[in-house]
Write a protein that holds these residues in place. Structure first.
Motif, mmCIF file in Angstrom:
data_model
loop_
_atom_site.group_PDB
_atom_site.id
_atom_site.type_symbol
_atom_site.label_atom_id
_atom_site.label_comp_id
_atom_site.label_asym_id
_atom_site.label_seq_id
_atom_site.Cartn_x
_atom_site.Cartn_y
_atom_site.Cartn_z
ATOM 1 N N ALA A 109 27.187 76.316 62.990
ATOM 2 C CA ALA A 109 28.398 75.525 62.703
ATOM 3 C C ALA A 109 29.377 75.721 63.849
ATOM 4 C CB ALA A 109 29.019 75.977 61.383
ATOM 5 N N MET A 110 29.750 74.623 64.500
ATOM 6 C CA MET A 110 30.731 74.679 65.600
ATOM 7 C C MET A 110 32.121 74.425 65.000
ATOM 8 S SD MET A 110 28.842 75.254 68.317
ATOM 9 C CE MET A 110 30.076 75.117 69.601
ATOM 10 N N ILE A 111 33.094 75.183 65.486
ATOM 11 C CA ILE A 111 34.463 75.040 64.976
ATOM 12 C C ILE A 111 35.263 74.122 65.895
ATOM 13 C CG2 ILE A 111 36.621 76.295 64.535
ATOM 14 C CD1 ILE A 111 34.929 78.704 63.716
ATOM 15 N N ASP A 112 35.969 73.167 65.286
ATOM 16 C CA ASP A 112 36.948 72.381 66.044
ATOM 17 C C ASP A 112 38.252 73.169 65.968
ATOM 18 O OD1 ASP A 112 39.084 70.686 66.697
ATOM 19 O OD2 ASP A 112 37.919 68.896 66.163
ATOM 20 N N VAL A 113 38.610 73.841 67.059
ATOM 21 C CA VAL A 113 39.715 74.803 66.967
ATOM 22 C C VAL A 113 41.072 74.122 66.826
ATOM 23 C CG1 VAL A 113 38.480 76.663 68.144
ATOM 24 C CG2 VAL A 113 39.878 75.116 69.486
ATOM 25 N N LEU A 114 41.181 72.874 67.224
ATOM 26 C CA LEU A 114 42.460 72.173 67.056
ATOM 27 C C LEU A 114 42.638 71.725 65.608
ATOM 28 C CD1 LEU A 114 42.906 69.997 70.276
ATOM 29 C CD2 LEU A 114 43.880 72.237 69.702
ATOM 30 N N ALA A 115 41.558 71.153 65.041
ATOM 31 C CA ALA A 115 41.649 70.638 63.668
ATOM 32 C C ALA A 115 41.469 71.743 62.633
ATOM 33 C CB ALA A 115 40.591 69.550 63.468
ATOM 34 N N GLY A 116 40.876 72.860 63.028
ATOM 35 C CA GLY A 116 40.594 73.934 62.062
ATOM 36 C C GLY A 116 39.447 73.579 61.139
ATOM 37 N N THR A 117 38.574 72.678 61.579
ATOM 38 C CA THR A 117 37.426 72.267 60.767
ATOM 39 C C THR A 117 36.144 72.747 61.453
ATOM 40 O OG1 THR A 117 37.405 70.181 61.968
ATOM 41 C CG2 THR A 117 38.583 70.217 59.866
ATOM 42 N N ASN A 118 35.018 72.540 60.777
ATOM 43 C CA ASN A 118 33.743 72.893 61.404
ATOM 44 C C ASN A 118 32.704 71.853 61.062
ATOM 45 O OD1 ASN A 118 31.771 73.974 59.114
ATOM 46 N ND2 ASN A 118 33.860 74.623 58.605
ATOM 47 N N ARG A 119 31.670 71.779 61.897
ATOM 48 C CA ARG A 119 30.591 70.837 61.590
ATOM 49 C C ARG A 119 29.267 71.481 61.940
ATOM 50 N NH1 ARG A 119 29.050 67.940 66.375
ATOM 51 N NH2 ARG A 119 30.301 68.862 68.022
ATOM 52 N N LEU A 120 28.268 71.161 61.101
ATOM 53 C CA LEU A 120 26.927 71.694 61.338
ATOM 54 C C LEU A 120 26.279 70.897 62.453
ATOM 55 C CD1 LEU A 120 25.889 72.023 57.603
ATOM 56 C CD2 LEU A 120 26.497 73.887 59.167
ATOM 57 N N VAL A 121 25.645 71.595 63.374
ATOM 58 C CA VAL A 121 24.956 70.928 64.483
ATOM 59 C C VAL A 121 23.564 71.524 64.587
ATOM 60 C CG1 VAL A 121 27.092 70.484 65.763
ATOM 61 C CG2 VAL A 121 25.826 72.592 66.184
ATOM 62 N N ASP A 122 22.730 70.882 65.377
ATOM 63 C CA ASP A 122 21.342 71.328 65.519
ATOM 64 C C ASP A 122 21.303 72.537 66.468
ATOM 65 O OD1 ASP A 122 18.695 71.704 66.059
ATOM 66 O OD2 ASP A 122 18.266 69.591 66.503
ATOM 67 N N PRO A 123 20.925 73.738 65.949
ATOM 68 C CA PRO A 123 20.930 74.913 66.832
ATOM 69 C C PRO A 123 19.825 74.852 67.881
ATOM 70 C CG PRO A 123 20.049 75.485 64.681
ATOM 71 C CD PRO A 123 20.492 74.055 64.590
ATOM 72 N N GLY A 124 18.915 73.910 67.715
ATOM 73 C CA GLY A 124 17.845 73.756 68.704
ATOM 74 C C GLY A 124 18.236 72.833 69.859
ATOM 75 N N ARG A 125 19.431 72.238 69.759
ATOM 76 C CA ARG A 125 19.901 71.323 70.810
ATOM 77 C C ARG A 125 21.012 72.009 71.606
ATOM 78 N NH1 ARG A 125 17.323 67.192 72.126
ATOM 79 N NH2 ARG A 125 19.271 66.201 72.771
ATOM 80 N N PRO A 126 21.202 71.615 72.871
ATOM 81 C CA PRO A 126 22.300 72.218 73.650
ATOM 82 C C PRO A 126 23.648 71.939 72.983
ATOM 83 C CG PRO A 126 20.867 70.887 75.051
ATOM 84 C CD PRO A 126 20.441 70.627 73.643
ATOM 85 N N GLN A 127 24.489 72.979 72.874
ATOM 86 C CA GLN A 127 25.796 72.809 72.227
ATOM 87 C C GLN A 127 26.945 73.287 73.099
ATOM 88 O OE1 GLN A 127 25.880 71.067 69.622
ATOM 89 N NE2 GLN A 127 23.813 71.248 68.787
ATOM 90 N N LEU A 128 26.646 74.123 74.106
ATOM 91 C CA LEU A 128 27.704 74.642 74.974
ATOM 92 C C LEU A 128 27.666 73.923 76.304
ATOM 93 C CD1 LEU A 128 27.647 78.563 74.829
ATOM 94 C CD2 LEU A 128 29.257 76.983 73.757
ATOM 95 N N ARG A 129 28.861 73.678 76.873
ATOM 96 C CA ARG A 129 28.914 73.163 78.257
ATOM 97 C C ARG A 129 28.449 74.276 79.197
ATOM 98 N NH1 ARG A 129 33.253 69.325 78.547
ATOM 99 N NH2 ARG A 129 33.229 69.516 80.824
#
Ligand code: PLP
Length: 309
Positions: free
Chosen positions: A24-44
């Motif tokens: 789950a990646m956190i949107d730090v501005l909105a204070g929300t989170n969303r589930l993403v595929d851990p097998g896909r690239p997620q970090l710049r």
């Protein structure tokens, strides 16, 4: 009960082995989170976690979907972040994200829940933060029951350095764990399972991912004592040790921090490495020398550790 726990407890759910990891990646501005595929690239690729190991993290254990010691881990994450001057998401955001990730993961006996915050993309204006859950059921069983062999490894600096040089972030749980992992590999390639760092002035510190606990005077009910290295010697403040001490005291033990030397390890009635994931690993040998072991003490300590919420 915390909001994290109440949202997750579903006693009638069955264990489904073989869950894949959840991120789950956190949107730090909105204070929300969303589930993403851990097998896909997620970090710049320019994220400072990737290029500088610049960030802080926590690892906690969830048993049957319930994360343990959440408040203690969030407090230590905040303390590490303060030392590293990082502005991290609020506790409520972490609670929501942990809940969401554990629900998506589904129930298993034991899962590692990793919280991480990096300084964000280089040149950017906000941290990157996420929660990762992975099934670790059975992973630590052998070390918990059979115990471990340990090597003493030189940490290369003295026990006062953390206080003299706060910019070294000694005592913060930073993402820069390459040295800790190298120490573990060194121990393993030399026939041991784990390591204990010793400062250049001969003070026994901690494992690369664990806290040292010793039992002393166990045959005298009035003097039974648990000892762990002093926090001002440059060790991470362990949440497992901190949670065990009140339970030990309630059972009539003394429990304190002390400056420990190598000979104390061999004089102890039993020694363990404790941590959030593995829980406890009794130490069988240090540098090939056999340590005293008391299975009844392993059971007593294990009982306290399992009580921790
Ligand atoms: N010391 C170090 C260096 C660690 O990395 C850890 C855990 O990761 C510990 C001690 C034990 O801390 P805790 O009991 O909070 O898991």
């Amino acid at each position: 009960m915390t909001s994290t726990e109440s949202a997750i407890l579903k006693p009638d759910e069955k264990h489904h082995p073989g869950h894949g990891p959840v991120l789950a990646m956190i949107d730090v501005l909105a204070g929300t989170n969303r589930l993403v595929d851990p097998g896909r690239p997620q970090l710049r690729i320019s994220d400072l976690a990737a290029i500088r190991g610049d960030g802080v993290f926590e690892t906690m254990l969830a048993r049957r979907g319930v994360p343990r010691k959440v408040e203690a881990h969030l407090s230590r994450l905040a303390a590490s972040a303060r030392m590293a001057e990082l502005d991290i998401p609020a506790r409520a955001v972490w609670h929501d994200t942990i809940t969401n990730a554990l629900r998506a993961h589904g129930l298993c006996e034991e899962a590692l829940v990793k919280l991480a915050v990096s300084r964000g993309v280089e040149g950017g204006d906000r941290v990157t933060a996420w929660v990762h859950v992975s099934d670790c059921t059975g992973h630590y069983d052998t070390q918990r029951t059979r115990g471990i062999d340990v090597l003493l490894l030189d940490r290369g600096y003295d026990s006062g350095l953390g206080i003299r040089a706060p910019w070294l972030l000694i005592g913060a749980k930073t993402l820069s764990y390459a040295v800790n992992m190298a120490a573990l590999r060194h121990a393993r390639s030399n026939g041991a399972d784990d390591a204990i760092f010793v400062s250049s002035d001969g003070i026994v510190l901690e494992g690369p991912t664990s806290t040292l606990l010793l039992a002393m005077h166990v045959d005298d009910p009035a003097r039974r004592t648990l000892v762990t290295p002093s926090l001002d010697s440059g060790v991470l403040a362990g949440t497992t040790q901190a949670a065990v001490y009140p339970l030990a005291r309630a059972a009539g033990w003394r429990a304190h921090h002390a400056e420990l030397h190598v000979e104390d390890l061999f004089e102890a009635d039993a020694a363990w490495l404790v941590s959030s994931g593995r829980l406890l690993a009794p130490i069988n040998r240090i540098d090939g020398r056999v340590l005293k072991r008391r299975p009844s003490l392993d059971a007593e300590l294990s009982g306290w550790i399992h009580q921790i919420e």
